[in-house]
Design a protein around this motif. Sequence first.
Motif, PDB file in Angstrom:
ATOM      1  N   UNK A 262       0.829  -1.212   0.000  1.00 52.30           N
ATOM      2  CA  UNK A 262       0.000   0.000   0.000  1.00 52.30           C
ATOM      3  C   UNK A 262       0.861   1.258   0.000  1.00 52.30           C
ATOM      4  N   UNK A 263       0.363   2.323  -0.625  1.00 57.07           N
ATOM      5  CA  UNK A 263       1.156   3.536  -0.802  1.00 57.07           C
ATOM      6  C   UNK A 263       0.883   4.583   0.268  1.00 57.07           C
ATOM      7  N   UNK A 264       0.167   4.219   1.326  1.00 55.53           N
ATOM      8  CA  UNK A 264      -0.129   5.193   2.368  1.00 55.53           C
ATOM      9  C   UNK A 264       0.884   5.085   3.500  1.00 55.53           C
ATOM     10  N   UNK A 265       0.993   6.155   4.319  1.00 54.96           N
ATOM     11  CA  UNK A 265       1.917   6.135   5.452  1.00 54.96           C
ATOM     12  C   UNK A 265       3.340   5.818   5.022  1.00 54.96           C
ATOM     13  N   UNK A 266       3.996   4.916   5.763  1.00 56.07           N
ATOM     14  CA  UNK A 266       5.359   4.524   5.420  1.00 56.07           C
ATOM     15  C   UNK A 266       5.430   3.747   4.115  1.00 56.07           C
ATOM     16  N   UNK A 267       4.298   3.304   3.605  1.00 56.85           N
ATOM     17  CA  UNK A 267       4.281   2.634   2.312  1.00 56.85           C
ATOM     18  C   UNK A 267       4.780   3.528   1.192  1.00 56.85           C
ATOM     19  N   UNK A 268       4.578   4.834   1.326  1.00 57.19           N
ATOM     20  CA  UNK A 268       5.075   5.762   0.304  1.00 57.19           C
ATOM     21  C   UNK A 268       6.598   5.691   0.216  1.00 57.19           C
ATOM     22  N   UNK A 269       7.271   5.659   1.361  1.00 65.26           N
ATOM     23  CA  UNK A 269       8.732   5.559   1.360  1.00 65.26           C
ATOM     24  C   UNK A 269       9.200   4.205   0.849  1.00 65.26           C
ATOM     25  N   UNK A 270       8.532   3.127   1.262  1.00 62.45           N
ATOM     26  CA  UNK A 270       8.905   1.783   0.804  1.00 62.45           C
ATOM     27  C   UNK A 270       8.780   1.695  -0.708  1.00 62.45           C
ATOM     28  N   UNK A 271       7.664   2.152  -1.255  1.00 61.07           N
ATOM     29  CA  UNK A 271       7.457   2.080  -2.702  1.00 61.07           C
ATOM     30  C   UNK A 271       8.412   2.981  -3.463  1.00 61.07           C
ATOM     31  N   UNK A 272       8.773   4.130  -2.878  1.00 64.85           N
ATOM     32  CA  UNK A 272       9.781   4.987  -3.508  1.00 64.85           C
ATOM     33  C   UNK A 272      11.095   4.231  -3.663  1.00 64.85           C
ATOM     34  N   UNK A 273      11.539   3.550  -2.598  1.00 64.49           N
ATOM     35  CA  UNK A 273      12.795   2.796  -2.666  1.00 64.49           C
ATOM     36  C   UNK A 273      12.696   1.657  -3.688  1.00 64.49           C
ATOM     37  N   UNK A 274      11.554   0.981  -3.727  1.00 58.04           N
ATOM     38  CA  UNK A 274      11.399  -0.143  -4.648  1.00 58.04           C
ATOM     39  C   UNK A 274      11.357   0.331  -6.091  1.00 58.04           C
ATOM     40  N   UNK A 275      10.684   1.448  -6.362  1.00 58.42           N
ATOM     41  CA  UNK A 275      10.666   1.960  -7.745  1.00 58.42           C
ATOM     42  C   UNK A 275      12.068   2.335  -8.210  1.00 58.42           C
ATOM     43  N   UNK A 276      12.850   2.925  -7.313  1.00 63.00           N
ATOM     44  CA  UNK A 276      14.206   3.299  -7.703  1.00 63.00           C
ATOM     45  C   UNK A 276      15.087   2.048  -7.873  1.00 63.00           C
ATOM     46  N   UNK A 277      14.883   1.036  -7.020  1.00 62.30           N
ATOM     47  CA  UNK A 277      15.632  -0.210  -7.174  1.00 62.30           C
ATOM     48  C   UNK A 277      15.285  -0.906  -8.484  1.00 62.30           C
ATOM     49  N   UNK A 278      14.045  -0.728  -8.948  1.00 59.97           N
ATOM     50  CA  UNK A 278      13.606  -1.393 -10.173  1.00 59.97           C
ATOM     51  C   UNK A 278      13.887  -0.575 -11.435  1.00 59.97           C
ATOM     52  N   UNK A 279      14.349   0.670 -11.272  1.00 61.53           N
ATOM     53  CA  UNK A 279      14.555   1.556 -12.425  1.00 61.53           C
ATOM     54  C   UNK A 279      15.684   1.042 -13.312  1.00 61.53           C
ATOM     55  N   UNK A 280      15.654   1.388 -14.613  1.00 63.83           N
ATOM     56  CA  UNK A 280      16.770   1.012 -15.504  1.00 63.83           C
ATOM     57  C   UNK A 280      18.091   1.527 -14.970  1.00 63.83           C
ATOM     58  N   UNK A 281      19.127   0.718 -15.097  1.00 64.69           N
ATOM     59  CA  UNK A 281      20.428   1.074 -14.549  1.00 64.69           C
ATOM     60  C   UNK A 281      21.372   1.497 -15.664  1.00 64.69           C
ATOM     61  N   UNK A 282      22.231   2.451 -15.315  1.00 62.74           N
ATOM     62  CA  UNK A 282      23.187   2.954 -16.296  1.00 62.74           C
ATOM     63  C   UNK A 282      24.300   1.948 -16.517  1.00 62.74           C
TER      64      UNK A 282
END
Length: 324
Positions: A304-324
């Motif tokens: 879920x994207x509420x509360x601390x879920x916003x921070x967790x999902x932010x980290x996961x989206x960046x971990x999943x982003x294309x890498x240079x």
Amino acid sequence: MARSIDIMKDRQEAIEAGCDVLGQGFPIAIPTETVYGLAADATNPAAIAHIYETKGRPRFNPLICHMADLAMAEDHAEFDPVSRALAEAFWPGPLTIVVPLKPQSTIHSLATAGLDTVGIRVPVGFAGELIHAFGRPLAAPSANTSGKISATSAEHVEADLGDKIRLILDAGASAVGVESTIVKIENGRVRLLRPGGLPASEIEHVAKQKLLRSRRASAAIEAPGMLASHYAPGAAVRLDATRVEENEALVAFGSAAITGAANARIVLNLSRSGDLAEAAANLFDYMKKADATGAATIAFTTIPDDGLGEAINDRLRRAAAPRE
């Protein structure tokens, strides 16, 4: 290898040893309530350069400067009324506030990436005591190789940076488990630069306003953790998984059954009860454990994207982003 001191066994020895290495201009690993930090004297350009070299961090990416208290922070930066209200409400704690540098500040421009602002935080507990004893602010990004998974234990630091630093101060597992929330006040409005260990709703309650959010694709690098690809394990990361594919590790959340879970390299659950605070505390440790299995991909179920879920999902989206 780095010397390690258990601060629970000898707090004074840890402070004295930490101040000694910091005074020599070298970084040390320190525990905070968010994650472990790689700390060095924020006023010493050679010490700051050692942080960048140790982490392999891009020098256009600024560093958070940690203070002993609000009084020390005011020696270096200007606080508008909203910034001051947030500092008084949430410090010490997992909130970083980006504020204008004072002309007389001794924080070196290498720590701020040449910006005329600085991200400041007052950490909980031992780290604040260490800064008070040292007498100068500490620049302290997370104690890990740049772009990789953040460290939430001394063991994580040792495995990643143990042959590159002189001292690790060990206080056990980090209580919060994700980095601080970062905000910046612009014309009286609070802008969220990075979600983190303090939920946005708590900031909104004190600030008496909704937070503005940066568009990720266009946001300039104004604070740490804003790079598109960040917090990444060696394996690829797949989000919102509903089934496990071949050669995947599974990191779940909650009690829902996941198709193919029996075939996963490893199955970990951030919180079976759906507790977002527990999930945040486990996030980086479980990501490291999943990565250690050698799986090609780590599949994460929806969080879920509420509360601390916003921070967790932010980290996961960046971990999943294309890498240079």
